[in-house]
Motif scaffolding. Structure first.
Motif, PDB file in Angstrom:
ATOM      1  N   ARG A 208       0.848  -1.187   0.000  1.00 27.68           N
ATOM      2  CA  ARG A 208       0.000   0.000   0.000  1.00 27.68           C
ATOM      3  C   ARG A 208       0.887   1.241   0.000  1.00 27.68           C
ATOM      4  NH1 ARG A 208      -5.294  -0.556   0.658  1.00 27.68           N
ATOM      5  NH2 ARG A 208      -5.669   1.412   1.714  1.00 27.68           N
ATOM      6  N   VAL A 209       0.411   2.266  -0.689  1.00 28.63           N
ATOM      7  CA  VAL A 209       1.175   3.513  -0.776  1.00 28.63           C
ATOM      8  C   VAL A 209       0.257   4.671  -0.382  1.00 28.63           C
ATOM      9  CG1 VAL A 209       2.737   2.674  -2.588  1.00 28.63           C
ATOM     10  CG2 VAL A 209       0.587   3.771  -3.246  1.00 28.63           C
ATOM     11  N   PHE A 210       0.867   5.802  -0.068  1.00 26.68           N
ATOM     12  CA  PHE A 210       0.108   7.029   0.197  1.00 26.68           C
ATOM     13  C   PHE A 210       0.353   7.913  -1.026  1.00 26.68           C
ATOM     14  CE2 PHE A 210       0.200  11.370   2.284  1.00 26.68           C
ATOM     15  CZ  PHE A 210      -1.180  11.466   2.427  1.00 26.68           C
ATOM     16  N   GLY A 272       4.880   3.619   1.638  1.00 25.00           N
ATOM     17  CA  GLY A 272       4.849   3.399   3.080  1.00 25.00           C
ATOM     18  C   GLY A 272       3.545   3.927   3.649  1.00 25.00           C
ATOM     19  N   PRO A 273       3.410   3.911   4.984  1.00 22.62           N
ATOM     20  CA  PRO A 273       2.153   4.318   5.611  1.00 22.62           C
ATOM     21  C   PRO A 273       1.872   5.820   5.492  1.00 22.62           C
ATOM     22  CG  PRO A 273       3.761   3.657   7.278  1.00 22.62           C
ATOM     23  CD  PRO A 273       4.407   3.435   5.948  1.00 22.62           C
ATOM     24  N   GLU A 274       0.585   6.144   5.596  1.00 20.70           N
ATOM     25  CA  GLU A 274       0.132   7.529   5.397  1.00 20.70           C
ATOM     26  C   GLU A 274       0.849   8.524   6.330  1.00 20.70           C
ATOM     27  OE1 GLU A 274      -4.084   7.963   5.098  1.00 20.70           O
ATOM     28  OE2 GLU A 274      -4.016  10.106   5.573  1.00 20.70           O
ATOM     29  N   ALA A 298      -4.420   6.793   1.101  1.00 20.68           N
ATOM     30  CA  ALA A 298      -3.775   5.469   1.134  1.00 20.68           C
ATOM     31  C   ALA A 298      -4.467   4.562   0.131  1.00 20.68           C
ATOM     32  CB  ALA A 298      -3.871   4.888   2.531  1.00 20.68           C
ATOM     33  N   MET A 299      -3.695   3.807  -0.610  1.00 17.00           N
ATOM     34  CA  MET A 299      -4.269   2.939  -1.655  1.00 17.00           C
ATOM     35  C   MET A 299      -3.296   1.824  -2.021  1.00 17.00           C
ATOM     36  SD  MET A 299      -3.871   5.580  -4.867  1.00 17.00           S
ATOM     37  CE  MET A 299      -4.426   6.985  -3.898  1.00 17.00           C
TER      38      MET A 299
END
Ligand SMILES: Cc1cc2nc3c(=O)[nH]c(=O)nc-3n(C[C@H](O)[C@H](O)[C@H](O)COP(=O)(O)OP(=O)(O)OC[C@H]3O[C@@H](n4cnc5c(N)ncnc54)[C@H](O)[C@@H]3O)c2cc1C
Length: 460
Positions: A208-210, A272-274, A298-299
């Motif tokens: 998942r990416v931001f 990485g995380p949001e 985030a997606m």
């Protein structure tokens, strides 16, 4: 050419031989760029390596001009040729992921979307471009840059090996261990050396990416470009972030109040995380005026990869010019803004894609892709759905390029070149690597069978 020879060739294929007059012909000859109209004599839609060998031998033995087609996305339409043979690989799909080794064996007909779909199921990805309908083959062979390049390098920097059918019809593997010279040439030298039938890529853990676009009124572009230029060298490599000068499209999902207005866009993708993504971007965003809209969220990684697919369907008019850019001076920014204010259509754009981080950690002589000291790969693209706008979008692109080129490096990303730029541009692009490329072309394709491309000519 005798009909009998064509029939025999067609019968030798497991795939299909498509000829003028066949019901499939009109569809099969279409390219992504609607500005290019080519009418090949034959389209060999190959399904396996044996078909590719047969097609290469047939093209060579019958003195046909040969074009190689992966995804058909190439700007000047070098995936096709008038009156010649197209070796069409689009049916050679298939991705086999080895999650333990973190590798993927990819068929040469795959699009980026095919690859992202297959690897995402394992939480893995290979760095590639930003539109999922682009062919992985043409993109890879000339370099390949996208959101993950700052962290993991170009697509070629993640190529482990390739199977390739050479001009003499033999099929070999190129890697660091096998045919290392050829492997060097394939990593940036385009379709000059043969028909690649499959690629083996190194994958990376990307899940998942931001990500998403942030858009400002173009009146703030000078400040944004200056801050972006200062922010990028120190920005974490997890952050892929390109800058665009473009127009808000007059359609959903864009807010109606901004339709048709010129904007400056930062398209961001944090791997990485949001929370960490917000933190990484804060020094840049907090120093800028309030944007018109900020659609970051985030997606899954394939979602950002296909975010723009719908805006750029097949068949529009495209005219491209590119350059590698090392520094973005205030004078250069002014030249950009003057030209961007004259865009002839809502879809036309200028993008600056970062070429730094991991891309700089590979030496300029380690692969054929020479321009490792650039900071950005710039593209100016005049785009419109209406064929009657072909002239205006072409003129605007050329004028824009003429105005900014004096501030740039001599060469350009070969995948952002048209076919009217001349040998000097290719020489500037490959720099010190050009002589070695010519020597390898002379060794692997002395008769220049593969010349429908950004052509590196063999020595006479
Ligand atoms: C909307 C859009 C967005 C893009 N975004 C990016 C981006 O983010 N990053 C980026 O790096 N590039 C990007 N590009 C450029 C893209 O990399 C090139 O257009 C590339 O040529 C597309 O590959 P393809 O397989 O679709 O090409 P095709 O048109 O099928 O082929 C182009 C050329 O590649 C060679 N080739 C193709 N397949 C083979 C093969 N199997 N063996 C040997 N030679 C082969 C041939 O010389 C052929 O003429 C974008 C292009 C478009 C249209």
């Amino acid at each position: 050419m005798r009909d009998e020879a064509k029939t025999k060739f067609g019968e030798s294929l497991r795939g299909t031989l498509i000829q003028r007059g066949d019901s499939a012909y009109e569809d099969a000859r279409k390219l992504y760029n609607g500005m290019i109209e080519k009418r090949p004599l034959l389209i060999a839609r190959c399904v396996d390596v044996a078909d590719v060998i047969a097609a290469v031998n047939f093209g060579r033995d019958n003195d046909l001009l040969v074009a190689i087609r992966g995804g058909g996305h190439n700007g000047p339409g070098l995936a096709s040729v008038d009156d010649g043979l197209v070796i069409d690989l689009s049916a050679m799909k298939g991705v086999r992921v080895d999650p333990a080794a973190r590798t993927a064996r990819v068929g040469a007909g795959c699009t980026q979307g095919d690859v992202d779909h297959a690897t995402h199921a394992f939480g893995l990805a290979v760095p590639a471009g930003i539109i999922s309908t682009t062919g992985i083959a043409g993109l890879t062979l000339s370099g390949g840059h996208g959101y993950l390049s700052r962290k993991y390098g170009l697509t070629i920097d993640n190529l482990i090996e390739a199977d390739i059918v050479l001009a003499d019809g033999s099929c070999v593997t190129a890697s660091m261990e096998k045919n290392p010279d050829l492997f060097w040439a394939l990593r940036g030298g385009g379709g000059n050396f043969g028909v690649v039938t499959s690629f083996l890529f190194q994958l990376h853990p990307v899940d998942r990416v931001f990500a998403g676009p942030i858009a400002w009124d173009q009146k703030h572009a000078r400040t944004i470009m200056q801050r972006y230029r200062e922010f990028l060298p120190g920005a974490p490599e997890e952050l892929g972030i390109f800058l665009g000068l473009k127009t808000v499209l007059s359609s959903a999902p864009f807010p109606e109040e901004f339709w048709g207005k010129r904007m400056c866009l930062l398209m961001c993708c944090y791997d990485g995380p949001e929370e960490k993504g917000r933190e990484a971007l804060a020094p840049l965003i907090d120093a800028l005026p309030a944007p018109w809209f900020n659609w970051m969220g985030a997606m899954p990684y394939p979602a950002v990869q296909s975010m723009f697919d719908g805006l750029y369907p097949t068949g529009m008019q495209w005219y491209w010019r590119g350059d590698f850019v090392k520094t973005l001076s205030d004078e250069a920014i002014d030249a950009h803004l003057e030209q961007a204010a004259k865009t002839p259509s809502e879809l036309s754009l200028m993008h600056l894609y970062p070429i730094d981080g991991a891309v700089h950690r590979v030496g300029s002589g380690e692969t054929a892709w020479n321009c490792r000291d650039a900071t950005w790969s710039m593209v100016i693209a005049g785009i419109d759905p209406n064929p009657q706008k072909a002239g205006p979008v072409t003129r605007w692109t050329k004028d824009y390029w003429d105005a900014v080129h004096p501030f740039d490096l001599g060469g350009a990303y070969p995948n952002f070149m048209m076919d009217d730029e001349g040998d000097a541009r290719l020489k500037a692009t490959y720099g010190d690597n050009y002589t070695r490329l010519v020597a390898l072309k002379t060794r692997y394709d002395p008769a220049n069978l593969f010349r429908v491309n950004q052509n590196i000519r063999p020595a006479a």
